[in-house]
Design a protein around this motif. Sequence first.
Motif, PDB file in Angstrom:
ATOM      1  N   THR A  40       2.411  -5.807   6.869  1.00  0.00           N
ATOM      2  CA  THR A  40       1.664  -5.522   5.637  1.00  0.00           C
ATOM      3  C   THR A  40       2.139  -4.240   4.966  1.00  0.00           C
ATOM      4  OG1 THR A  40      -0.252  -6.602   6.635  1.00  0.00           O
ATOM      5  CG2 THR A  40      -0.648  -5.259   4.677  1.00  0.00           C
ATOM      6  N   GLN A  41       2.294  -3.166   5.744  1.00  0.00           N
ATOM      7  CA  GLN A  41       2.727  -1.893   5.153  1.00  0.00           C
ATOM      8  C   GLN A  41       4.117  -2.007   4.534  1.00  0.00           C
ATOM      9  OE1 GLN A  41       0.848   0.704   4.599  1.00  0.00           O
ATOM     10  NE2 GLN A  41      -0.881  -0.143   5.715  1.00  0.00           N
ATOM     11  N   PHE A  42       4.991  -2.794   5.156  1.00  0.00           N
ATOM     12  CA  PHE A  42       6.329  -3.011   4.615  1.00  0.00           C
ATOM     13  C   PHE A  42       6.243  -3.720   3.265  1.00  0.00           C
ATOM     14  CE2 PHE A  42      10.139  -5.710   4.225  1.00  0.00           C
ATOM     15  CZ  PHE A  42      11.118  -4.724   4.203  1.00  0.00           C
ATOM     16  N   LEU A  43       5.421  -4.762   3.186  1.00  0.00           N
ATOM     17  CA  LEU A  43       5.279  -5.499   1.930  1.00  0.00           C
ATOM     18  C   LEU A  43       4.652  -4.632   0.839  1.00  0.00           C
ATOM     19  CD1 LEU A  43       4.132  -8.952   3.344  1.00  0.00           C
ATOM     20  CD2 LEU A  43       6.410  -8.300   2.508  1.00  0.00           C
ATOM     21  N   ILE A  44       3.673  -3.820   1.219  1.00  0.00           N
ATOM     22  CA  ILE A  44       3.072  -2.881   0.257  1.00  0.00           C
ATOM     23  C   ILE A  44       4.130  -1.922  -0.251  1.00  0.00           C
ATOM     24  CG2 ILE A  44       1.452  -0.943   0.039  1.00  0.00           C
ATOM     25  CD1 ILE A  44      -0.406  -2.500   1.970  1.00  0.00           C
ATOM     26  N   ASN A  45       4.982  -1.433   0.655  1.00  0.00           N
ATOM     27  CA  ASN A  45       6.010  -0.478   0.254  1.00  0.00           C
ATOM     28  C   ASN A  45       7.047  -1.123  -0.656  1.00  0.00           C
ATOM     29  OD1 ASN A  45       8.752   1.117   0.878  1.00  0.00           O
ATOM     30  ND2 ASN A  45       6.956   2.458   0.896  1.00  0.00           N
ATOM     31  N   ILE A  46       7.408  -2.373  -0.386  1.00  0.00           N
ATOM     32  CA  ILE A  46       8.346  -3.091  -1.275  1.00  0.00           C
ATOM     33  C   ILE A  46       7.761  -3.147  -2.684  1.00  0.00           C
ATOM     34  CG2 ILE A  46       9.326  -5.366  -1.802  1.00  0.00           C
ATOM     35  CD1 ILE A  46      10.895  -4.299   0.400  1.00  0.00           C
ATOM     36  N   LEU A  47       6.481  -3.519  -2.787  1.00  0.00           N
ATOM     37  CA  LEU A  47       5.819  -3.606  -4.083  1.00  0.00           C
ATOM     38  C   LEU A  47       5.789  -2.242  -4.782  1.00  0.00           C
ATOM     39  CD1 LEU A  47       4.217  -5.293  -6.151  1.00  0.00           C
ATOM     40  CD2 LEU A  47       2.165  -4.695  -4.874  1.00  0.00           C
ATOM     41  N   LEU A  48       5.414  -1.198  -4.030  1.00  0.00           N
ATOM     42  CA  LEU A  48       5.368   0.147  -4.620  1.00  0.00           C
ATOM     43  C   LEU A  48       6.748   0.615  -5.061  1.00  0.00           C
ATOM     44  CD1 LEU A  48       2.867   1.904  -2.193  1.00  0.00           C
ATOM     45  CD2 LEU A  48       2.481   1.355  -4.605  1.00  0.00           C
ATOM     46  N   THR A  49       7.771   0.294  -4.281  1.00  0.00           N
ATOM     47  CA  THR A  49       9.132   0.707  -4.640  1.00  0.00           C
ATOM     48  C   THR A  49       9.625  -0.048  -5.867  1.00  0.00           C
ATOM     49  OG1 THR A  49       9.577   1.228  -2.315  1.00  0.00           O
ATOM     50  CG2 THR A  49      11.484   0.995  -3.755  1.00  0.00           C
ATOM     51  N   ILE A  50       9.244  -1.319  -6.002  1.00  0.00           N
ATOM     52  CA  ILE A  50       9.599  -2.080  -7.209  1.00  0.00           C
ATOM     53  C   ILE A  50       8.916  -1.467  -8.436  1.00  0.00           C
ATOM     54  CG2 ILE A  50       9.267  -4.304  -8.383  1.00  0.00           C
ATOM     55  CD1 ILE A  50       9.784  -5.629  -5.629  1.00  0.00           C
ATOM     56  N   LEU A  51       7.663  -1.047  -8.267  1.00  0.00           N
ATOM     57  CA  LEU A  51       6.929  -0.438  -9.380  1.00  0.00           C
ATOM     58  C   LEU A  51       7.492   0.928  -9.760  1.00  0.00           C
ATOM     59  CD1 LEU A  51       3.281  -1.395  -8.397  1.00  0.00           C
ATOM     60  CD2 LEU A  51       4.670  -2.370 -10.234  1.00  0.00           C
ATOM     61  N   GLY A  52       8.143   1.572  -8.822  1.00  0.00           N
ATOM     62  CA  GLY A  52       8.744   2.879  -9.080  1.00  0.00           C
ATOM     63  C   GLY A  52       9.170   3.512  -7.775  1.00  0.00           C
ATOM     64  N   TYR A  53      10.266   4.222  -7.812  1.00  0.00           N
ATOM     65  CA  TYR A  53      10.791   4.836  -6.599  1.00  0.00           C
ATOM     66  C   TYR A  53       9.806   5.831  -5.986  1.00  0.00           C
ATOM     67  CZ  TYR A  53      13.693   7.807  -3.647  1.00  0.00           C
ATOM     68  OH  TYR A  53      14.182   8.527  -2.595  1.00  0.00           O
ATOM     69  N   VAL A  54       9.173   6.635  -6.814  1.00  0.00           N
ATOM     70  CA  VAL A  54       8.290   7.702  -6.307  1.00  0.00           C
ATOM     71  C   VAL A  54       7.076   7.147  -5.554  1.00  0.00           C
ATOM     72  CG1 VAL A  54       6.849   9.676  -6.954  1.00  0.00           C
ATOM     73  CG2 VAL A  54       9.112   9.389  -7.970  1.00  0.00           C
ATOM     74  N   LEU A  57       8.333   6.037  -2.265  1.00  0.00           N
ATOM     75  CA  LEU A  57       8.746   7.204  -1.491  1.00  0.00           C
ATOM     76  C   LEU A  57       7.549   7.896  -0.861  1.00  0.00           C
ATOM     77  CD1 LEU A  57      10.867   9.408  -0.705  1.00  0.00           C
ATOM     78  CD2 LEU A  57      10.295  10.477  -2.885  1.00  0.00           C
ATOM     79  N   VAL A  58       6.515   8.139  -1.647  1.00  0.00           N
ATOM     80  CA  VAL A  58       5.314   8.816  -1.140  1.00  0.00           C
ATOM     81  C   VAL A  58       4.682   7.991  -0.018  1.00  0.00           C
ATOM     82  CG1 VAL A  58       2.966   9.551  -1.738  1.00  0.00           C
ATOM     83  CG2 VAL A  58       4.873  10.073  -3.271  1.00  0.00           C
ATOM     84  N   HIS A  59       4.564   6.694  -0.224  1.00  0.00           N
ATOM     85  CA  HIS A  59       3.976   5.810   0.779  1.00  0.00           C
ATOM     86  C   HIS A  59       4.797   5.821   2.066  1.00  0.00           C
ATOM     87  CE1 HIS A  59       3.261   1.675   2.498  1.00  0.00           C
ATOM     88  NE2 HIS A  59       2.020   2.150   2.438  1.00  0.00           N
ATOM     89  N   ALA A  60       6.116   5.740   1.952  1.00  0.00           N
ATOM     90  CA  ALA A  60       6.985   5.688   3.126  1.00  0.00           C
ATOM     91  C   ALA A  60       6.946   6.993   3.917  1.00  0.00           C
ATOM     92  CB  ALA A  60       8.413   5.372   2.704  1.00  0.00           C
ATOM     93  N   VAL A  61       7.019   8.116   3.228  1.00  0.00           N
ATOM     94  CA  VAL A  61       6.996   9.410   3.924  1.00  0.00           C
ATOM     95  C   VAL A  61       5.627   9.637   4.545  1.00  0.00           C
ATOM     96  CG1 VAL A  61       7.177  11.913   3.607  1.00  0.00           C
ATOM     97  CG2 VAL A  61       8.853  10.399   2.549  1.00  0.00           C
ATOM     98  N   TRP A  62       4.571   9.234   3.856  1.00  0.00           N
ATOM     99  CA  TRP A  62       3.218   9.374   4.406  1.00  0.00           C
ATOM    100  C   TRP A  62       3.072   8.574   5.700  1.00  0.00           C
ATOM    101  CZ3 TRP A  62      -1.002   5.639   4.056  1.00  0.00           C
ATOM    102  CH2 TRP A  62      -2.217   6.163   4.469  1.00  0.00           C
ATOM    103  N   LEU A  63       3.579   7.342   5.704  1.00  0.00           N
ATOM    104  CA  LEU A  63       3.503   6.523   6.923  1.00  0.00           C
ATOM    105  C   LEU A  63       4.370   7.094   8.040  1.00  0.00           C
ATOM    106  CD1 LEU A  63       3.556   2.867   5.572  1.00  0.00           C
ATOM    107  CD2 LEU A  63       1.627   4.102   6.561  1.00  0.00           C
TER     108      LEU A  63
END
Length: 69
Positions: A40-54, A57-63
Amino acid sequence: SMEIDMATSDTAPASGSILVILLSILLPPLGVALSRGIGTQFLINILLTILGYVPGLVHAVWLAARPAP
């Protein structure tokens, strides 16, 4: 003299997590996949990265910085 050995400190991140944080900065979904696996977190991150790199990035570093559940 007072020396602080960060390698044995309880607050110092493990060297593996530093690598994951660096990979999260370069390619956020890769950092999430390495720290949490493909889920789930991977899929959320894919969506967030598609919406914008930042956001990705914030989600990935936070995790990567948080201890795994």
